[in-house]
Scaffold this motif. Sequence first.
Motif, short mmCIF file in Angstrom:
data_model
loop_
_atom_site.label_atom_id
_atom_site.label_comp_id
_atom_site.label_asym_id
_atom_site.label_seq_id
_atom_site.Cartn_x
_atom_site.Cartn_y
_atom_site.Cartn_z
N GLN A 27 -14.10 79.91 -67.41
CA GLN A 27 -15.17 78.99 -67.79
C GLN A 27 -14.70 77.60 -68.19
O GLN A 27 -15.43 76.65 -68.04
N GLN A 55 -11.87 81.91 -75.75
CA GLN A 55 -12.68 82.53 -74.69
C GLN A 55 -12.37 84.01 -74.57
O GLN A 55 -13.29 84.84 -74.49
N GLN A 89 -22.13 79.31 -75.42
CA GLN A 89 -23.03 78.21 -75.04
C GLN A 89 -22.35 76.86 -75.25
O GLN A 89 -22.46 75.97 -74.42
N ASN A 141 -19.74 76.40 -72.55
CA ASN A 141 -20.34 76.08 -71.25
C ASN A 141 -20.90 74.67 -71.19
O ASN A 141 -20.98 74.07 -70.12
N ASN A 142 -21.30 74.13 -72.34
CA ASN A 142 -21.88 72.79 -72.40
C ASN A 142 -20.86 71.72 -72.77
O ASN A 142 -21.23 70.57 -72.97
#
Length: 165
Positions: free
Chosen positions: A3, A19, A151, A154-155
């Motif tokens: 990711q 992660q 989240q 990912n952002n």
Amino acid sequence: MGQIEPLDALDFQSSKRAQDAAVRLICMCSAVLPSDQSLRKLVDDQIIGEMLELGFHGRRFLERRGLVSSSIGDGALWPNSKVAGTGESLKEVFGKIIHSNSIIVKWEKVTDFNETPYSGRSPNFAGSIVVTSDKPTENYPIAGIVTAFIQAMNNSQPKLDKGVN
């Protein structure tokens, strides 16, 4: 690596470790286990270790990426904890975990089953952690912490201050 696109070697280490800890915590807090004290103790030890790993490396990741506005929600995993997300800053929660005096895993009974799959034992899952530090003791849903971090991850947009290691 999955990711996260690392900024440099330090970012790679923190982001990868955070992660990986998050993924392992998702697996542990989603597992439905029989109410067995010996098994719980083994799983508790793993969850606490992974939570410390996520707290340390996750906080470093958030700080290096400038992600200070992420907050703890309920988490969208099954089974869902009865402990509500606090809305507290993820960075603050990680700080409490890192500097904790104790972390206790709280187990909850799975109520979605009509019959228990375990003969004579109820199905349970690790729903939350109680963190005691120099701040007030708090109870946080494990899934809420992990999903908030994922989240944020990912952002994330790199905002590295080149003078900070």
